[in-house]
Design a protein around this motif. Structure first.
Motif, PDB file in Angstrom:
ATOM      1  N   ARG A  41       0.807  -1.220   0.000  1.00 14.62           N
ATOM      2  CA  ARG A  41       0.000   0.000   0.000  1.00 14.62           C
ATOM      3  C   ARG A  41       0.842   1.274   0.000  1.00 14.62           C
ATOM      4  O   ARG A  41       0.573   2.185  -0.756  1.00 14.62           O
ATOM      5  CB  ARG A  41      -0.918   0.035   1.235  1.00 14.62           C
ATOM      6  N   CYS A  42       1.805   1.361   0.861  1.00 13.60           N
ATOM      7  CA  CYS A  42       2.546   2.606   1.079  1.00 13.60           C
ATOM      8  C   CYS A  42       3.943   2.548   0.482  1.00 13.60           C
ATOM      9  O   CYS A  42       4.930   2.684   1.196  1.00 13.60           O
ATOM     10  CB  CYS A  42       2.629   2.892   2.569  1.00 13.60           C
ATOM     11  N   HIS A  43       4.032   2.354  -0.815  1.00 17.51           N
ATOM     12  CA  HIS A  43       5.356   2.265  -1.430  1.00 17.51           C
ATOM     13  C   HIS A  43       5.621   3.495  -2.287  1.00 17.51           C
ATOM     14  O   HIS A  43       4.715   4.234  -2.664  1.00 17.51           O
ATOM     15  CB  HIS A  43       5.478   0.996  -2.283  1.00 17.51           C
ATOM     16  N   TYR A  44       6.903   3.717  -2.571  1.00 12.96           N
ATOM     17  CA  TYR A  44       7.302   4.746  -3.516  1.00 12.96           C
ATOM     18  C   TYR A  44       8.125   4.062  -4.597  1.00 12.96           C
ATOM     19  O   TYR A  44       9.207   3.528  -4.323  1.00 12.96           O
ATOM     20  CB  TYR A  44       8.116   5.854  -2.837  1.00 12.96           C
ATOM     21  N   LYS A  45       7.576   4.037  -5.796  1.00 18.53           N
ATOM     22  CA  LYS A  45       8.204   3.416  -6.967  1.00 18.53           C
ATOM     23  C   LYS A  45       8.613   1.963  -6.734  1.00 18.53           C
ATOM     24  O   LYS A  45       9.518   1.452  -7.378  1.00 18.53           O
ATOM     25  CB  LYS A  45       9.388   4.249  -7.448  1.00 18.53           C
ATOM     26  N   GLY A  46       7.971   1.308  -5.786  1.00 14.41           N
ATOM     27  CA  GLY A  46       8.264  -0.090  -5.494  1.00 14.41           C
ATOM     28  C   GLY A  46       9.588  -0.309  -4.790  1.00 14.41           C
ATOM     29  O   GLY A  46       9.963  -1.441  -4.523  1.00 14.41           O
ATOM     30  N   LEU A  47      10.288   0.782  -4.459  1.00  7.34           N
ATOM     31  CA  LEU A  47      11.628   0.656  -3.888  1.00  7.34           C
ATOM     32  C   LEU A  47      11.685   0.900  -2.388  1.00  7.34           C
ATOM     33  O   LEU A  47      12.597   0.388  -1.720  1.00  7.34           O
ATOM     34  CB  LEU A  47      12.598   1.604  -4.599  1.00  7.34           C
ATOM     35  N   ILE A  48      10.782   1.696  -1.862  1.00  6.35           N
ATOM     36  CA  ILE A  48      10.742   1.898  -0.420  1.00  6.35           C
ATOM     37  C   ILE A  48       9.306   1.772   0.070  1.00  6.35           C
ATOM     38  O   ILE A  48       8.370   2.058  -0.667  1.00  6.35           O
ATOM     39  CB  ILE A  48      11.346   3.248   0.027  1.00  6.35           C
ATOM     40  N   ARG A  49       9.166   1.331   1.294  1.00 10.15           N
ATOM     41  CA  ARG A  49       7.847   1.226   1.934  1.00 10.15           C
ATOM     42  C   ARG A  49       7.791   2.226   3.078  1.00 10.15           C
ATOM     43  O   ARG A  49       8.548   2.115   4.041  1.00 10.15           O
ATOM     44  CB  ARG A  49       7.615  -0.185   2.486  1.00 10.15           C
ATOM     45  N   LEU A  50       6.897   3.172   2.954  1.00 11.79           N
ATOM     46  CA  LEU A  50       6.777   4.196   3.977  1.00 11.79           C
ATOM     47  C   LEU A  50       6.263   3.625   5.294  1.00 11.79           C
ATOM     48  O   LEU A  50       6.572   4.160   6.360  1.00 11.79           O
ATOM     49  CB  LEU A  50       5.885   5.326   3.474  1.00 11.79           C
ATOM     50  N   ASP A  51       5.497   2.542   5.234  1.00 12.83           N
ATOM     51  CA  ASP A  51       5.014   1.930   6.468  1.00 12.83           C
ATOM     52  C   ASP A  51       6.127   1.202   7.235  1.00 12.83           C
ATOM     53  O   ASP A  51       5.922   0.775   8.370  1.00 12.83           O
ATOM     54  CB  ASP A  51       3.836   0.983   6.195  1.00 12.83           C
ATOM     55  N   TYR A  52       7.310   1.099   6.658  1.00 10.11           N
ATOM     56  CA  TYR A  52       8.453   0.535   7.364  1.00 10.11           C
ATOM     57  C   TYR A  52       9.222   1.588   8.165  1.00 10.11           C
ATOM     58  O   TYR A  52      10.230   1.274   8.792  1.00 10.11           O
ATOM     59  CB  TYR A  52       9.422  -0.142   6.385  1.00 10.11           C
ATOM     60  N   ALA A  53       8.762   2.822   8.162  1.00 14.81           N
ATOM     61  CA  ALA A  53       9.467   3.889   8.878  1.00 14.81           C
ATOM     62  C   ALA A  53       9.739   3.537  10.344  1.00 14.81           C
ATOM     63  O   ALA A  53      10.874   3.732  10.808  1.00 14.81           O
ATOM     64  CB  ALA A  53       8.713   5.211   8.751  1.00 14.81           C
ATOM     65  N   PRO A  54       8.755   3.012  11.101  1.00  8.53           N
ATOM     66  CA  PRO A  54       9.074   2.657  12.495  1.00  8.53           C
ATOM     67  C   PRO A  54      10.156   1.580  12.602  1.00  8.53           C
ATOM     68  O   PRO A  54      11.000   1.620  13.501  1.00  8.53           O
ATOM     69  CB  PRO A  54       7.737   2.137  13.051  1.00  8.53           C
TER      70      PRO A  54
END
Length: 133
Positions: free
Chosen positions: A98-111
């Motif tokens: 759901r929360c990816h940027y260009k398939g390279l990072i996941r914003l929901d992995y921030a914690p």
């Protein structure tokens, strides 16, 4: 510096294998098989820069330090992923999340990256007089 690179690469590999092994439970696999890629070792090894950077951040609150480490991890993840993808060698693709940027990072992995950055800070400062947390 070489030893810290190897230490960070090894820690990252182990954490990734643990993380993917735990995620296998979501698929109903009780074997807890975790996976990683050879490419991930040098990427995780780059976390050794947290050691010298943390020397300049010791007076900052842990929340700000963790946020800065998270931003740095996202930068390395995006940059290395872009480079590896160019050569069709990127071992991860978050496009279905759901929360990816260009398939390279996941914003929901921030914690997760926040805690990982502070964990690396702690490990890299063991045996020094610098305080963390």
């Amino acid at each position: 510096m070489k030893n810290q690179f190897l230490l960070c690469g090894g820690i990252g590999w182990c954490l990734e294998i643990l993380w993917t092994g735990l995620h296998s439970l979501q698929k109903g696999e009780s074997t807890l098989c975790g996976t990683s890629s050879i490419w991930m070792f040098p990427i995780y090894g780059l976390a050794f820069v947290i050691g010298p950077i943390s020397q300049h951040l010791t007076r900052l609150p842990f929340f700000l330090r963790g946020t800065l480490y998270t931003a740095g991890i996202y930068f390395i993840e995006y940059t290395s992923g872009t480079l590896l993808r160019h050569f069709h060698a990127c071992p991860w693709d978050y496009s279905n999340s759901r929360c990816h940027y260009k398939g390279l990072i996941r914003l929901d992995y921030a914690p997760l990256w926040f805690c990982t950055g502070l964990f690396y800070e702690k490990v890299l400062n063991i045996g020094t007089n610098r305080e963390s947390f």
